[in-house]
Design a protein around this motif. Structure first.
Motif, short mmCIF file in Angstrom:
data_model
loop_
_atom_site.label_atom_id
_atom_site.label_comp_id
_atom_site.label_asym_id
_atom_site.label_seq_id
_atom_site.Cartn_x
_atom_site.Cartn_y
_atom_site.Cartn_z
N ASN A 187 0.83 -1.21 0.00
CA ASN A 187 0.00 0.00 0.00
C ASN A 187 0.86 1.26 0.00
O ASN A 187 0.56 2.23 -0.71
CB ASN A 187 -0.96 0.00 1.19
CG ASN A 187 -2.07 -1.01 1.02
OD1 ASN A 187 -2.51 -1.31 -0.09
ND2 ASN A 187 -2.53 -1.56 2.12
N ALA A 188 1.95 1.27 0.77
CA ALA A 188 2.83 2.43 0.81
C ALA A 188 3.48 2.68 -0.55
O ALA A 188 3.59 3.82 -0.99
CB ALA A 188 3.91 2.24 1.88
N LEU A 189 3.88 1.61 -1.22
CA LEU A 189 4.52 1.76 -2.52
C LEU A 189 3.55 2.24 -3.60
O LEU A 189 3.94 2.91 -4.54
CB LEU A 189 5.16 0.44 -2.94
CG LEU A 189 6.40 0.06 -2.16
CD1 LEU A 189 6.78 -1.39 -2.41
CD2 LEU A 189 7.55 0.98 -2.52
N CYS A 190 2.28 1.90 -3.46
CA CYS A 190 1.28 2.25 -4.48
C CYS A 190 0.60 3.60 -4.23
O CYS A 190 -0.05 4.13 -5.14
CB CYS A 190 0.22 1.16 -4.55
SG CYS A 190 0.83 -0.41 -5.18
N THR A 191 0.76 4.14 -3.04
CA THR A 191 0.08 5.39 -2.68
C THR A 191 0.39 6.49 -3.69
O THR A 191 1.55 6.72 -4.03
CB THR A 191 0.50 5.84 -1.27
OG1 THR A 191 0.06 4.87 -0.34
CG2 THR A 191 -0.10 7.18 -0.91
N GLY A 192 -0.67 7.12 -4.16
CA GLY A 192 -0.52 8.25 -5.07
C GLY A 192 -0.43 7.89 -6.54
O GLY A 192 -0.48 8.78 -7.40
N LEU A 193 -0.30 6.62 -6.85
CA LEU A 193 -0.26 6.21 -8.26
C LEU A 193 -1.68 6.06 -8.78
O LEU A 193 -2.54 5.51 -8.10
CB LEU A 193 0.49 4.89 -8.41
CG LEU A 193 1.98 4.90 -8.07
CD1 LEU A 193 2.55 3.49 -8.16
CD2 LEU A 193 2.73 5.84 -9.00
N PRO A 194 -1.94 6.55 -10.00
CA PRO A 194 -3.29 6.41 -10.55
C PRO A 194 -3.64 4.93 -10.77
O PRO A 194 -2.84 4.17 -11.30
CB PRO A 194 -3.22 7.16 -11.89
CG PRO A 194 -1.78 7.36 -12.18
CD PRO A 194 -1.02 7.23 -10.90
N GLY A 195 -4.80 4.53 -10.29
CA GLY A 195 -5.25 3.15 -10.42
C GLY A 195 -4.72 2.26 -9.32
O GLY A 195 -4.78 1.03 -9.44
N ALA A 196 -4.21 2.85 -8.24
CA ALA A 196 -3.63 2.06 -7.15
C ALA A 196 -4.68 1.20 -6.46
O ALA A 196 -5.76 1.68 -6.14
CB ALA A 196 -2.96 2.98 -6.14
N PRO A 197 -4.35 -0.07 -6.23
CA PRO A 197 -5.25 -0.95 -5.49
C PRO A 197 -5.07 -0.77 -3.99
O PRO A 197 -4.15 -0.08 -3.54
CB PRO A 197 -4.79 -2.34 -5.92
CG PRO A 197 -3.32 -2.16 -6.12
CD PRO A 197 -3.17 -0.76 -6.69
N LYS A 198 -5.89 -1.45 -3.23
CA LYS A 198 -5.79 -1.48 -1.77
C LYS A 198 -5.58 -2.94 -1.39
O LYS A 198 -6.32 -3.82 -1.83
CB LYS A 198 -7.09 -0.94 -1.16
CG LYS A 198 -7.19 -1.10 0.33
CD LYS A 198 -6.31 -0.12 1.06
CE LYS A 198 -6.60 -0.20 2.55
NZ LYS A 198 -5.46 -0.11 3.36
N VAL A 199 -4.57 -3.19 -0.57
CA VAL A 199 -4.26 -4.54 -0.15
C VAL A 199 -4.60 -4.69 1.33
O VAL A 199 -4.23 -3.85 2.15
CB VAL A 199 -2.77 -4.88 -0.40
CG1 VAL A 199 -2.43 -6.26 0.13
CG2 VAL A 199 -2.46 -4.78 -1.89
N THR A 200 -5.31 -5.76 1.65
CA THR A 200 -5.70 -6.07 3.01
C THR A 200 -5.10 -7.43 3.38
O THR A 200 -5.15 -8.37 2.58
CB THR A 200 -7.24 -6.15 3.12
OG1 THR A 200 -7.79 -4.93 2.63
CG2 THR A 200 -7.68 -6.38 4.55
N ALA A 201 -4.55 -7.51 4.58
CA ALA A 201 -3.98 -8.77 5.06
C ALA A 201 -5.08 -9.73 5.48
O ALA A 201 -6.07 -9.32 6.11
CB ALA A 201 -3.04 -8.51 6.23
N LEU A 202 -4.91 -10.99 5.14
CA LEU A 202 -5.78 -12.06 5.57
C LEU A 202 -4.94 -13.09 6.33
O LEU A 202 -3.71 -13.07 6.22
CB LEU A 202 -6.44 -12.75 4.37
CG LEU A 202 -7.26 -11.87 3.43
CD1 LEU A 202 -7.69 -12.67 2.21
CD2 LEU A 202 -8.45 -11.29 4.16
N LYS A 203 -5.58 -13.96 7.02
CA LYS A 203 -4.86 -15.00 7.78
C LYS A 203 -4.00 -15.86 6.87
O LYS A 203 -2.88 -16.23 7.21
CB LYS A 203 -5.86 -15.87 8.53
CG LYS A 203 -5.22 -16.93 9.39
CD LYS A 203 -6.25 -17.74 10.12
CE LYS A 203 -6.52 -18.97 9.28
NZ LYS A 203 -7.35 -19.96 9.90
#
Length: 96
Positions: free
Chosen positions: A12-28
């Protein structure tokens, strides 16, 4: 779970501010990547996750910016350990 949280935060930190950036959520047992359109994909490996993330960036210039960010992040001593390894993992190219 802690490792998955660190990887999600790194991506998420690496993608912040890039157009079309996804959101990553941690799972077990992996990660959930939600793209800009709202479509989501569950990923079990880091390679799968980066492939899914890269698929969100259709412009070559944006993908290149992400690649440079990943290299700089992985090389920064402040990100030593798992964050640097997570940033440095390259996805396996798809077979033609």
């Amino acid at each position: 779970m802690r490792q998955h949280l660190i990887v999600a935060a790194t991506v998420n930190a690496l993608c912040t501010g890039l157009p079309g950036a996804p959101k990553v959520t941690a799972l077990k047992d992996g990660w959930l990547m939600t793209g800009p359109s709202g479509a989501s994909r569950q990923c079990q490996t880091l390679e799968e996750l980066w492939s899914a993330v890269l698929g969100c960036f259709t412009g070559a210039s944006v993908a290149d910016r992400l690649r440079r960010r990943r290299q700089a992040y992985a090389a920064d001593p402040a990100n030593a350990g798992l964050p640097a390894r997570a940033a440095g993992v390259l996805p396996v190219p798809a077979a033609p």
